[in-house]
Write a protein that holds these residues in place. Sequence first.
Motif, PDB file in Angstrom:
ATOM      1  N   PHE A  44       0.841  -1.200   0.000  1.00  0.00           N
ATOM      2  CA  PHE A  44       0.000   0.000   0.000  1.00  0.00           C
ATOM      3  C   PHE A  44       0.876   1.251   0.000  1.00  0.00           C
ATOM      4  O   PHE A  44       1.924   1.295   0.644  1.00  0.00           O
ATOM      5  CB  PHE A  44      -0.904   0.047   1.239  1.00  0.00           C
ATOM      6  N   PHE A  46       1.122   3.974   1.719  1.00  0.00           N
ATOM      7  CA  PHE A  46       0.657   4.651   2.933  1.00  0.00           C
ATOM      8  C   PHE A  46       1.038   6.136   2.950  1.00  0.00           C
ATOM      9  O   PHE A  46       0.286   6.954   3.459  1.00  0.00           O
ATOM     10  CB  PHE A  46       1.210   3.952   4.184  1.00  0.00           C
ATOM     11  N   PRO A 246      -8.487  -1.416  -0.492  1.00  0.00           N
ATOM     12  CA  PRO A 246      -9.847  -1.951  -0.393  1.00  0.00           C
ATOM     13  C   PRO A 246     -10.655  -1.371   0.769  1.00  0.00           C
ATOM     14  O   PRO A 246     -11.878  -1.319   0.707  1.00  0.00           O
ATOM     15  CB  PRO A 246      -9.632  -3.458  -0.215  1.00  0.00           C
ATOM     16  N   GLY A 247      -9.953  -0.927   1.826  1.00  0.00           N
ATOM     17  CA  GLY A 247     -10.649  -0.407   3.005  1.00  0.00           C
ATOM     18  C   GLY A 247     -11.431   0.869   2.740  1.00  0.00           C
ATOM     19  O   GLY A 247     -12.312   1.232   3.522  1.00  0.00           O
ATOM     20  N   ARG A 249     -13.477   1.079   0.403  1.00  0.00           N
ATOM     21  CA  ARG A 249     -14.734   0.571  -0.167  1.00  0.00           C
ATOM     22  C   ARG A 249     -15.226   1.498  -1.273  1.00  0.00           C
ATOM     23  O   ARG A 249     -16.331   2.058  -1.185  1.00  0.00           O
ATOM     24  CB  ARG A 249     -15.826   0.358   0.895  1.00  0.00           C
TER      25      ARG A 249
ATOM     26  N   THR B  53      -9.036  11.283  12.754  1.00  0.00           N
ATOM     27  CA  THR B  53      -8.543  10.839  11.441  1.00  0.00           C
ATOM     28  C   THR B  53      -7.015  10.727  11.453  1.00  0.00           C
ATOM     29  O   THR B  53      -6.446   9.767  10.921  1.00  0.00           O
ATOM     30  CB  THR B  53      -9.027  11.803  10.334  1.00  0.00           C
ATOM     31  N   ILE B  57      -4.848   7.199  10.725  1.00  0.00           N
ATOM     32  CA  ILE B  57      -3.855   6.920   9.678  1.00  0.00           C
ATOM     33  C   ILE B  57      -2.439   6.789  10.230  1.00  0.00           C
ATOM     34  O   ILE B  57      -1.578   6.203   9.576  1.00  0.00           O
ATOM     35  CB  ILE B  57      -3.900   7.956   8.523  1.00  0.00           C
ATOM     36  N   PRO B  61      -2.857   2.393  10.207  1.00  0.00           N
ATOM     37  CA  PRO B  61      -3.008   2.548   8.746  1.00  0.00           C
ATOM     38  C   PRO B  61      -3.467   1.267   8.052  1.00  0.00           C
ATOM     39  O   PRO B  61      -4.284   1.333   7.139  1.00  0.00           O
ATOM     40  CB  PRO B  61      -1.607   2.982   8.293  1.00  0.00           C
ATOM     41  N   LYS B  62      -2.956   0.123   8.493  1.00  0.00           N
ATOM     42  CA  LYS B  62      -3.366  -1.115   7.809  1.00  0.00           C
ATOM     43  C   LYS B  62      -4.858  -1.373   7.997  1.00  0.00           C
ATOM     44  O   LYS B  62      -5.564  -1.687   7.042  1.00  0.00           O
ATOM     45  CB  LYS B  62      -2.563  -2.315   8.310  1.00  0.00           C
ATOM     46  N   ALA B  64      -7.111   0.756   8.561  1.00  0.00           N
ATOM     47  CA  ALA B  64      -7.903   1.810   7.909  1.00  0.00           C
ATOM     48  C   ALA B  64      -8.030   1.595   6.402  1.00  0.00           C
ATOM     49  O   ALA B  64      -9.000   2.052   5.796  1.00  0.00           O
ATOM     50  CB  ALA B  64      -7.290   3.184   8.195  1.00  0.00           C
ATOM     51  N   PHE B  65      -7.045   0.921   5.794  1.00  0.00           N
ATOM     52  CA  PHE B  65      -7.049   0.826   4.328  1.00  0.00           C
ATOM     53  C   PHE B  65      -7.196  -0.603   3.790  1.00  0.00           C
ATOM     54  O   PHE B  65      -7.345  -0.799   2.595  1.00  0.00           O
ATOM     55  CB  PHE B  65      -5.793   1.495   3.755  1.00  0.00           C
ATOM     56  N   GLN B  66      -7.166  -1.594   4.685  1.00  0.00           N
ATOM     57  CA  GLN B  66      -7.286  -2.991   4.247  1.00  0.00           C
ATOM     58  C   GLN B  66      -8.740  -3.471   4.387  1.00  0.00           C
ATOM     59  O   GLN B  66      -9.552  -2.817   5.042  1.00  0.00           O
ATOM     60  CB  GLN B  66      -6.347  -3.865   5.093  1.00  0.00           C
ATOM     61  N   TYR B  67      -9.044  -4.603   3.753  1.00  0.00           N
ATOM     62  CA  TYR B  67     -10.341  -5.250   3.953  1.00  0.00           C
ATOM     63  C   TYR B  67     -10.564  -5.514   5.439  1.00  0.00           C
ATOM     64  O   TYR B  67      -9.604  -5.684   6.202  1.00  0.00           O
ATOM     65  CB  TYR B  67     -10.387  -6.605   3.227  1.00  0.00           C
ATOM     66  N   LEU B  69     -13.781  -7.072   8.541  1.00  0.00           N
ATOM     67  CA  LEU B  69     -14.854  -8.035   8.767  1.00  0.00           C
ATOM     68  C   LEU B  69     -16.183  -7.513   8.245  1.00  0.00           C
ATOM     69  O   LEU B  69     -16.484  -6.322   8.385  1.00  0.00           O
ATOM     70  CB  LEU B  69     -15.013  -8.305  10.266  1.00  0.00           C
ATOM     71  N   SER B 275     -16.897   1.075   5.077  1.00  0.00           N
ATOM     72  CA  SER B 275     -15.578   1.681   4.897  1.00  0.00           C
ATOM     73  C   SER B 275     -14.702   1.463   6.127  1.00  0.00           C
ATOM     74  O   SER B 275     -15.055   1.854   7.237  1.00  0.00           O
ATOM     75  CB  SER B 275     -15.732   3.184   4.639  1.00  0.00           C
ATOM     76  N   SER B 276     -13.535   0.823   5.933  1.00  0.00           N
ATOM     77  CA  SER B 276     -12.612   0.604   7.054  1.00  0.00           C
ATOM     78  C   SER B 276     -12.122   1.946   7.600  1.00  0.00           C
ATOM     79  O   SER B 276     -12.001   2.128   8.811  1.00  0.00           O
ATOM     80  CB  SER B 276     -11.397  -0.207   6.597  1.00  0.00           C
ATOM     81  N   LEU B 277     -11.821   2.877   6.695  1.00  0.00           N
ATOM     82  CA  LEU B 277     -11.332   4.189   7.118  1.00  0.00           C
ATOM     83  C   LEU B 277     -12.354   4.853   8.032  1.00  0.00           C
ATOM     84  O   LEU B 277     -12.027   5.322   9.130  1.00  0.00           O
ATOM     85  CB  LEU B 277     -11.050   5.057   5.876  1.00  0.00           C
ATOM     86  N   SER B 278     -13.625   4.876   7.605  1.00  0.00           N
ATOM     87  CA  SER B 278     -14.674   5.467   8.441  1.00  0.00           C
ATOM     88  C   SER B 278     -14.741   4.773   9.802  1.00  0.00           C
ATOM     89  O   SER B 278     -14.873   5.437  10.841  1.00  0.00           O
ATOM     90  CB  SER B 278     -16.042   5.341   7.757  1.00  0.00           C
ATOM     91  N   VAL B 281     -11.794   5.767  12.020  1.00  0.00           N
ATOM     92  CA  VAL B 281     -11.976   7.157  12.460  1.00  0.00           C
ATOM     93  C   VAL B 281     -13.025   7.218  13.579  1.00  0.00           C
ATOM     94  O   VAL B 281     -12.809   7.859  14.613  1.00  0.00           O
ATOM     95  CB  VAL B 281     -12.385   8.071  11.280  1.00  0.00           C
TER      96      VAL B 281
END
Lengths: 395, 395
Positions: A44, A46, A246-247, A249, B53, B57, B61-62, B64-67, B69, B275-278, B281
């Motif tokens: 990624f 980052f 992917p996170g 979405r 936020t 990050i 970070p992982k 927040a941006f990875q797939y 559950l 969304s993982s990021l959401s 956060v």
Amino acid sequence: MNTEGLLAQRMIRLKSSAIRELLKHSKMENVISLAGGIPSDALFDFEGLSQATQLAITEQPKNAFQYGLTEGSHALREQITALCAERGVMTRPEDIVVTAGSQQALDLVMRALVNPGDIFVVESPTYLAALQTLELAEAQLLTVRSDRDGMIVDDLAELLKTQTIKGVYLVPTFGNPSGVSLSRARREQLVTLAAEHRFLIIEDDPYGELRFTDERNPTLFELAAALNGHTDNVIYTSTFSKILAPGLRLGWVIMPAWLLHKVASIKQAADLHASSLSQVVAEYYLGLGRLPAQIETIRAAYKRKCEVLASLLEQELGEHVTFEMPKGGMFLWARFRQPRNTAEWLQETLKQGVVFVPGEYFFAAEPDHSTFRLSFATATEEQMQEAVARLKRAL
Amino acid sequence: MNTEGLLAQRMIRLKSSAIRELLKHSKMENVISLAGGIPSDALFDFEGLSQATQLAITEQPKNAFQYGLTEGSHALREQITALCAERGVMTRPEDIVVTAGSQQALDLVMRALVNPGDIFVVESPTYLAALQTLELAEAQLLTVRSDRDGMIVDDLAELLKTQTIKGVYLVPTFGNPSGVSLSRARREQLVTLAAEHRFLIIEDDPYGELRFTDERNPTLFELAAALNGHTDNVIYTSTFSKILAPGLRLGWVIMPAWLLHKVASIKQAADLHASSLSQVVAEYYLGLGRLPAQIETIRAAYKRKCEVLASLLEQELGEHVTFEMPKGGMFLWARFRQPRNTAEWLQETLKQGVVFVPGEYFFAAEPDHSTFRLSFATATEEQMQEAVARLKRAL
């Protein structure tokens, strides 16, 4: 829905929970997973994602945290238009709906398109989660076999002599699970058939950018424009999941106007719109101009990982197993030379501490039990070495 | 589906596109909108959201941006469990699915629950976008009128003598559009009926925290636990949209296990996960401990804005219009003393540069054309002053 259809649907449900169970195993300690289609987060960007997120919350805090348009932000749709143009997919922002990954694009399109019993054709094997969306929409599924050149379109042409179909769903480039791409000739044949027989093509293109060679096939969308003079029966969907993160979405889908209105109206009821924060972050990330280099990084890394896995398989399991060398994507599709039920074999490999996905899960009908899918995206080279050794021990 | 049902569904679709058109008008220059249910971003806790936020990050970070559950991250579901406990909703992380706003919770629950033709009861008037999810699931709708104490549960009891229903959907606290809350006595009556007649209650609670007084009614979920000894037939959904930031697209739904498995399996096909990021956060925002103060800020501001709008209406339009003073939420529900079609009146008010939502859009059957919904959340006090002056001129 006829009994056969219901049975097929029950199969899909069973397969889907089987895979969920499988992925739980893959999170166990000491288990090496070649199962999931999960991009490597070691790759990624980052730094770029962090910069983009900073910009999102300092420059556009209101847009990042407030409600937005159901179709997706104008700014992001403009950037997606530019991204698509580089792929030969010439479109306009108003033809695009931003979705929660291409998974949501498939679900929304099926909900908008399919009346119970409508016939859809899928490749055999095909992407399991697409089958789930077709199942939820109560489509009736027919399958057309694939070979090293992708879906055998001659078989589809044969089928069209007796069947009226609503659409064809396929991953024409670096397919999941097969790893193969539809040849140029078959692409032309398919879009021509679609115009003649008035069916829709759902072109699912998550992996198109992840090519390991200079060979680049035109998208079906592009070919339809060239050969049919319009793209009225091609629905093109893609995603940021495999090339960025992917996170977030975030995916998108390009459709003719009549379908777009229906999809937007269902999306409004389904979740109003995709995460605003994710959209603004993607907008700034694309604005930073880092995506092309990031795609190059992923391409080079996956190519290397694919070569490592392939040569390990060749070396250690070559007498038992055969496979086509992938030219892109995330998956290697293998088959035992002698019949062997890979779902049963999985129980053995689990004892050795390695998981993969049995190929049978990817068939809507008549599974080839001797097949299995290995992902080379997630595991490190060291892990792949150990994984293949474990596979060998499990034989 | 019978003809009446089909007609009702067509009505919902028409209303829904009418509102989309309306909201377009509300974005025109010089038009003041009292139409949308959009939280005021002047009240957003941008400082806290920015901190959260940054933490997301830098610290995770992982994640927040990875797939992630399908059910949502463990950490966020634990925090939602704590948040719910403060509302008297005693639950466990494993009973929760994190969704893309409560809108998605409604859509997923309806997809999982409703077989075509199943009877659902809704309040009259009720939340339009819930009607859309019921329509997509092909439920048959019956309505029960509301008064100043919410749904008239005696009428529901009457209806249950002749009808077998699958469920009741309602916003029991500070309803949209009515602004009213179900009384304590009716809440008890409703959960008792649900256990007796074995129907499901879908308790939609986006506004419960936005109360202007110390009066606090127990949730139906809490009452079911107390009176029935279990919550097997209450589905509770809520959202971060009205108390934190709608752009995160984060809500949640609490369900019995049998339904949760179905909902999770549909969510997997629908968009894999929120969304993982959401999610990360939101996790950090809740960890900062700023939410209670933020809710106090919103409460105080909406209370003040509600009072301003109410006194302006009273003063300028009191001889023509009557309304119940809201005790919370975002909406004021008004009615002309003499019959007047507010959808037609809207054409006049548009010319004056102000929009609202005609009440008829919120009725699944037998609309009261003299009603209209005003939101006090979005407009400033100055805008409300001007808006009411314009409404008066349009009379």
